[in-house]
Design an enzyme around this catalytic site. Structure first.
Site, PDB file in Angstrom:
ATOM      1  N   HIS A 144      39.934  40.055  33.346  1.00 11.36           N
ATOM      2  CA  HIS A 144      38.478  39.995  33.897  1.00 11.36           C
ATOM      3  C   HIS A 144      37.533  40.988  32.884  1.00 11.36           C
ATOM      4  O   HIS A 144      37.947  42.071  33.100  1.00 11.36           O
ATOM      5  CB  HIS A 144      38.375  40.275  35.250  1.00 11.36           C
ATOM      6  CG  HIS A 144      39.089  39.173  36.339  1.00 11.36           C
ATOM      7  ND1 HIS A 144      39.573  39.666  37.582  1.00 11.36           N
ATOM      8  CD2 HIS A 144      39.290  37.876  35.845  1.00 11.36           C
ATOM      9  CE1 HIS A 144      40.328  38.587  38.146  1.00 11.36           C
ATOM     10  NE2 HIS A 144      40.047  37.504  37.184  1.00 11.36           N
TER      11      HIS A 144
ATOM     12  N   ASP B  49      42.430  36.678  42.671  1.00 13.61           N
ATOM     13  CA  ASP B  49      42.573  35.626  41.775  1.00 13.61           C
ATOM     14  C   ASP B  49      44.056  35.749  41.089  1.00 13.61           C
ATOM     15  O   ASP B  49      44.658  36.666  40.646  1.00 13.61           O
ATOM     16  CB  ASP B  49      41.465  36.052  40.547  1.00 13.61           C
ATOM     17  CG  ASP B  49      41.286  34.962  39.364  1.00 13.61           C
ATOM     18  OD1 ASP B  49      41.571  33.669  40.034  1.00 13.61           O
ATOM     19  OD2 ASP B  49      41.125  35.566  38.375  1.00 13.61           O
TER      20      ASP B  49
END
Length: 359
Positions: A200, A296
Site C-alpha cells: 500500500h 486487505d
C-alpha cells in the site's frame, strides 16, 4: 500519547496540532521548526511519537532519523512527505531507517480540504500506535484466537503442498518497505517462481521502493507495467494508485494494470490481486500476508485457500502492525504463521514439487 510536531512551516505545524487535538488520549508536548531543535526537544520532552517533516533547514528529517536510530530508546516517527520524486526517495529511505509510516502533505487550494485530508490520513495511524502501546502494556488481553476456516468440507484441501506453487502473491502495508528489504535480498537469483506484490503506497513511492529493492536483491524487482510477462526470479510491485492483476494473454501469464476502483479504500488492493491469482493459477499458488493495517488480503486469501493454495501469515512479534496477518489468522486461513526472518524459507519451497510438504 505525547507527540512532538516537527515542521518548518508555521501554518502546517498548526494544522497538525489542530488535527491531533481531535484524537482522544493525545497530547502535543512541543513543536520544532528544524531537525536540530527537534533532537533537543526529543531529549527534553521524551515524546512517544514525532511527526517529522522530510525537508527542513539545518538538519532534515533523514538526518534526524539517523541520529534517533543510534539511541537505545526512541519515539515512533510518522514522516510528512511531499508528493514529489525527491519526497518519494527520501520517504522510502526514512522507512528503511525505522520510521513507522508516512503521510502525504496535503496540497489543496482550500485549507479546509487540506485539513480533511490530513485528518483522514494521519489519525488512523496515530490510533494504531495508541492501540499498540495499549497492547504492550496489557498483552494478556490481545491474544489472537484463530476461528475455524470458513470452508465447507468439500472445499477444504486435505494436503497443502507448497512445492506445487508456480507463483507467490504477497500483500503488505505499514512496515512493508522495511520488511520487504529484509525478505527479498535473502531470495536466490534462480528462484523458480515469480512474486506478485501489493504494498500500500501512493504513486511515485512504489517506483522508488522497487528501485531500492532491486539494487539490494539477487532477484529482479520491478514496479510492474501493463503487459509484462510474469517470469520466475522476478518480483513485480503493484504501482501506487493503480490496481494490478494477472491475466492470460496469447498463452502467457501477463500483468495487467488497471484504474479499477479502490477496494476497502486500497488502491492497489491485495484482495484484487489475490482474486486474479486464484482465477489464473487455481491451486498452484501461494498467498503471503505480511505486516500492515486493516484487513486487505483476507477475502482474497480465502478464495486462494478454497482453491487449495497455501496461505502464510507473518507472525505477530515481527510485524510493525499486526492487522492484516491477524485477520487472516483469525479467519482460520493461515497454514503457517512465520516470523519475518523465516519467510524466505517458505517462499523457497514454492516451485520445487516434492521437496517439501506441509500438512
Amino acid at each position: 500519547m505525547r507527540v512532538l510536531i516537527v515542521d518548518d512551516s508555521t501554518l502546517f505545524r498548526k494544522v497538525v496540532r489542530d488535527t491531533l487535538a481531535e484524537c482522544p488520549g493525545v497530547e502535543v508536548v512541543g513543536v520544532a521548526s528544524d531537525g536540530q531543535h527537534a533532537l533537543e526537544k526529543i531529549e527534553q520532552f521524551q515524546p512517544d511519537l514525532v511527526t517529522l517533516d522530510v525537508e527542513m533547514p539545518i538538519l532534515n528529517g533523514i538526518e534526524v532519523l539517523r541520529q534517533l536510530h543510534m539511541r537505545p530508546v526512541k519515539p515512533d516517527v510518522i514522516m510528512l512527505s511531499a508528493m514529489t520524486d525527491h519526497g518519494a526517495l527520501a520517504t522510502t529511505q526514512a522507512l528503511r531507517l525505522g520510521a513507522f509510516d508516512f503521510v502525504l502533505k496535503p496540497n489543496h487550494s482550500k485549507l479546509e480540504d487540506s485539513c480533511n485530508q490530513l485528518r483522514n490520513d494521519l489519525l488512523p495511524k496515530v490510533k494504531v500506535l495508541q492501540e499498540r502501546r495499549h497492547k504492550q502494556a496489557f498483552p494478556e488481553t490481545n491474544r489472537v484466537e484463530a476461528a475455524p476456516p470458513i470452508l465447507s468440507s468439500s472445499e477444504a484441501p486435505k494436503v497443502i503442498d507448497p512445492s506445487k506453487a508456480k507463483v507467490v502473491g504477497i500483500g503488505v502495508s505499514t512496515g512493508g518497505p522495511a520488511a520487504l528489504s529484509q525478505l527479498l535480498p535473502k531470495l536466490p537469483a534462480n528462484l523458480p517462481v515469480p512474486l506478485l506484490i501489493v504494498q500500500h503506497m501512493p504513486p511515485m513511492f512504489t517506483k522508488s521502493l522497487a528501485n531500492d529493492l532491486d539494487r539490494a536483491s539477487n532477484i529482479s524487482v520491478h514496479e510492474a507495467t501493463d503487459g509484462q510477462v510474469v517470469q520466475p526470479g522476478n518480483a513485480y510491485l503493484a504501482p501506487g494508485g493503480k490496481q494490478m492483476k494477472v491475466v492470460v494473454q496469447d498463452g502467457q501469464k501477463k500483468i495487467q494494470i488497471t484504474d479499477d476502483p479502490a477496494e476497502r479504500s486500497c488502491k492497489p488492493s491485495v484482495d484484487y490481486l489475490f482474486r486474479s491469482i486464484a482465477h489464473v493459477y487455481g491451486g498452484e499458488a501461494m498467498a503471503m500476508v505480511m505486516t500492515g493495517m486493516g484487513d486487505d488480503g483476507t477475502m482474497g486469501a480465502r478464495l486462494m485457500k478454497r482453491n487449495g493454495c497455501m496461505v502464510v501469515a507473518q507472525e505477530e512479534k515481527s510485524c510493525v502492525v499486526f492487522g492484516m496477518p491477524r485477520q487472516v489468522i483469525a479467519a482460520g486461513l493461515a497454514d503457517k504463521v512465520v516470523p519475518l526472518d523465516q519467510l524466505h524459507e517458505i517462499i523457497q519451497t514454492a516451485g520445487v514439487r516434492g521437496v517439501t510438504r506441509c500438512r
